[in-house]
Design a protein around this motif. Structure first.
Motif, PDB file in Angstrom:
ATOM      1  N   ILE A  83      45.760  48.721  47.347  1.00 42.61           N
ATOM      2  CA  ILE A  83      47.025  48.656  46.116  1.00 42.61           C
ATOM      3  C   ILE A  83      45.465  47.703  44.905  1.00 42.61           C
ATOM      4  O   ILE A  83      44.907  46.753  45.564  1.00 42.61           O
ATOM      5  N   ALA A  84      46.166  47.853  43.853  1.00 42.97           N
ATOM      6  CA  ALA A  84      45.015  46.888  42.717  1.00 42.97           C
ATOM      7  C   ALA A  84      45.454  45.942  42.815  1.00 42.97           C
ATOM      8  O   ALA A  84      44.613  45.413  42.689  1.00 42.97           O
ATOM      9  N   VAL A  85      47.296  45.244  42.379  1.00 45.46           N
ATOM     10  CA  VAL A  85      46.675  43.977  42.469  1.00 45.46           C
ATOM     11  C   VAL A  85      47.076  42.536  43.263  1.00 45.46           C
ATOM     12  O   VAL A  85      48.548  43.049  43.955  1.00 45.46           O
ATOM     13  N   TYR A  86      46.784  41.728  44.044  1.00 47.11           N
ATOM     14  CA  TYR A  86      47.263  40.855  44.486  1.00 47.11           C
ATOM     15  C   TYR A  86      46.885  39.718  44.148  1.00 47.11           C
ATOM     16  O   TYR A  86      46.038  39.177  43.658  1.00 47.11           O
ATOM     17  N   TRP A  87      48.263  38.794  44.530  1.00 51.93           N
ATOM     18  CA  TRP A  87      48.201  37.061  44.431  1.00 51.93           C
ATOM     19  C   TRP A  87      47.047  36.825  44.892  1.00 51.93           C
ATOM     20  O   TRP A  87      46.700  36.318  46.160  1.00 51.93           O
ATOM     21  N   LEU A  88      46.465  34.947  44.304  1.00 54.11           N
ATOM     22  CA  LEU A  88      45.518  34.431  45.139  1.00 54.11           C
ATOM     23  C   LEU A  88      46.357  33.140  44.962  1.00 54.11           C
ATOM     24  O   LEU A  88      46.475  32.973  44.468  1.00 54.11           O
ATOM     25  N   GLY A  89      45.910  31.922  45.414  1.00 51.44           N
ATOM     26  CA  GLY A  89      45.770  30.871  46.126  1.00 51.44           C
ATOM     27  C   GLY A  89      45.037  30.257  44.563  1.00 51.44           C
ATOM     28  O   GLY A  89      44.911  28.760  45.353  1.00 51.44           O
ATOM     29  N   ILE A  90      44.703  30.498  43.492  1.00 50.41           N
ATOM     30  CA  ILE A  90      44.568  30.018  42.398  1.00 50.41           C
ATOM     31  C   ILE A  90      45.709  29.575  41.569  1.00 50.41           C
ATOM     32  O   ILE A  90      46.213  30.703  40.926  1.00 50.41           O
ATOM     33  N   THR A 109      36.250  27.294  44.323  1.00 51.16           N
ATOM     34  CA  THR A 109      34.533  26.624  44.109  1.00 51.16           C
ATOM     35  C   THR A 109      34.121  28.267  43.050  1.00 51.16           C
ATOM     36  O   THR A 109      32.933  28.447  43.212  1.00 51.16           O
ATOM     37  N   PHE A 110      35.198  29.376  43.376  1.00 54.37           N
ATOM     38  CA  PHE A 110      34.279  30.952  43.116  1.00 54.37           C
ATOM     39  C   PHE A 110      35.867  31.326  42.340  1.00 54.37           C
ATOM     40  O   PHE A 110      36.446  31.178  42.891  1.00 54.37           O
ATOM     41  N   LEU A 111      35.101  31.927  41.522  1.00 57.00           N
ATOM     42  CA  LEU A 111      36.024  32.342  40.234  1.00 57.00           C
ATOM     43  C   LEU A 111      35.303  33.795  40.169  1.00 57.00           C
ATOM     44  O   LEU A 111      34.288  33.791  39.540  1.00 57.00           O
ATOM     45  N   ASN A 112      36.014  34.778  40.022  1.00 58.70           N
ATOM     46  CA  ASN A 112      34.981  35.843  39.756  1.00 58.70           C
ATOM     47  C   ASN A 112      36.004  36.769  38.274  1.00 58.70           C
ATOM     48  O   ASN A 112      36.904  37.394  39.101  1.00 58.70           O
ATOM     49  N   TRP A 113      35.641  36.136  37.105  1.00 55.80           N
ATOM     50  CA  TRP A 113      36.881  36.761  35.372  1.00 55.80           C
ATOM     51  C   TRP A 113      36.685  37.783  35.610  1.00 55.80           C
ATOM     52  O   TRP A 113      35.087  38.804  35.736  1.00 55.80           O
ATOM     53  N   GLU A 126      50.302  32.241  31.319  1.00 58.98           N
ATOM     54  CA  GLU A 126      49.510  32.953  32.838  1.00 58.98           C
ATOM     55  C   GLU A 126      48.837  31.727  33.533  1.00 58.98           C
ATOM     56  O   GLU A 126      47.805  31.603  33.087  1.00 58.98           O
ATOM     57  N   ASP A 127      49.852  31.522  34.433  1.00 58.75           N
ATOM     58  CA  ASP A 127      48.994  30.347  35.740  1.00 58.75           C
ATOM     59  C   ASP A 127      48.511  30.712  36.401  1.00 58.75           C
ATOM     60  O   ASP A 127      47.661  29.621  36.912  1.00 58.75           O
ATOM     61  N   CYS A 128      48.997  31.672  37.109  1.00 57.08           N
ATOM     62  CA  CYS A 128      47.886  32.533  38.168  1.00 57.08           C
ATOM     63  C   CYS A 128      47.554  32.988  38.632  1.00 57.08           C
ATOM     64  O   CYS A 128      47.526  34.295  37.165  1.00 57.08           O
ATOM     65  N   VAL A 129      47.350  32.972  39.576  1.00 58.54           N
ATOM     66  CA  VAL A 129      45.004  34.110  39.719  1.00 58.54           C
ATOM     67  C   VAL A 129      45.493  35.312  40.344  1.00 58.54           C
ATOM     68  O   VAL A 129      46.703  34.877  41.067  1.00 58.54           O
ATOM     69  N   LEU A 130      45.057  36.563  39.780  1.00 57.95           N
ATOM     70  CA  LEU A 130      45.375  37.395  40.508  1.00 57.95           C
ATOM     71  C   LEU A 130      43.993  37.702  40.556  1.00 57.95           C
ATOM     72  O   LEU A 130      42.969  37.795  40.513  1.00 57.95           O
ATOM     73  N   LEU A 131      44.123  38.813  42.243  1.00 56.12           N
ATOM     74  CA  LEU A 131      43.430  39.797  41.258  1.00 56.12           C
ATOM     75  C   LEU A 131      43.213  41.038  41.577  1.00 56.12           C
ATOM     76  O   LEU A 131      44.343  41.923  41.345  1.00 56.12           O
ATOM     77  N   VAL A 132      42.640  42.327  40.232  1.00 52.13           N
ATOM     78  CA  VAL A 132      43.418  42.914  39.691  1.00 52.13           C
ATOM     79  C   VAL A 132      41.961  44.668  40.133  1.00 52.13           C
ATOM     80  O   VAL A 132      40.777  43.558  38.970  1.00 52.13           O
ATOM     81  N   LEU A 133      41.947  45.223  40.330  1.00 57.59           N
ATOM     82  CA  LEU A 133      40.735  46.299  40.504  1.00 57.59           C
ATOM     83  C   LEU A 133      39.032  45.173  41.306  1.00 57.59           C
ATOM     84  O   LEU A 133      39.160  45.756  39.976  1.00 57.59           O
TER      85      LEU A 133
END
Length: 155
Positions: A83-90, A109-113, A126-133
């Protein structure tokens, strides 16, 4: 609130037991977690939760919302996504611009914006990080998305 705190305490006890097993057993007996690179992850493809709900769900499974160590680990996870969108623990809940791993409490330590991220759209927090595509982005923490858990608290 008391129910949530009890659930977190139960998850912590379970995690302590799992971490003790990991020290003597490289293949943990934790349902749903699979080895990707040198670590273990659980990818929730079905259920959607807020960022806090996802963190609680990961703790109940004996882990934490995921953060990645490097590009190789990140690429291994992306191959497994359905699926396209997942929460991450950052998140940057404590201080704007300081992205912290919920598992370790240390700077991520690793961010791929994605292009133009991190960004607050129209002054919305927008304080929480997720993976989008397959790339990282920030969103409001109360939105419901799928999520990825990690078994350890290294990152």
């Amino acid at each position: 609130m008391e129910r949530i705190l009890n659930a977190i305490d139960e998850a912590k006890e379970k995690l302590d037991g799992i971490q003790a097993k990991l020290e003597g057993n490289p293949e943990p007996d934790t349902p749903g977690f699979e080895r990707i690179g040198s670590r273990y992850f659980f990818i929730e493809h079905e259920d959607r939760k807020s960022w806090t709900g996802a963190e609680i769900a990961c703790r109940q499974k004996g882990g934490y919302l995921a953060a990645f160590q490097n590009q190789e680990e990140f690429d291994g996870i992306k191959e497994k996504l359905q699926i396209a969108v997942y929460w991450l623990g950052i998140n940057q809940k404590i201080k704007e611009g300081d992205f912290v791993s919920v598992a370790s409490g240390k700077p991520a330590t690793f961010l791929n914006w994605m292009l133009d991220e991190p960004f607050n759209y129209d002054d919305i927090k927008e304080d929480c990080v997720l993976l989008v595509l397959g790339q990282m982005s920030t969103r409001q923490c109360d939105l419901g998305f799928h999520f990825i858990c990690q078994l350890d608290n290294k990152v």
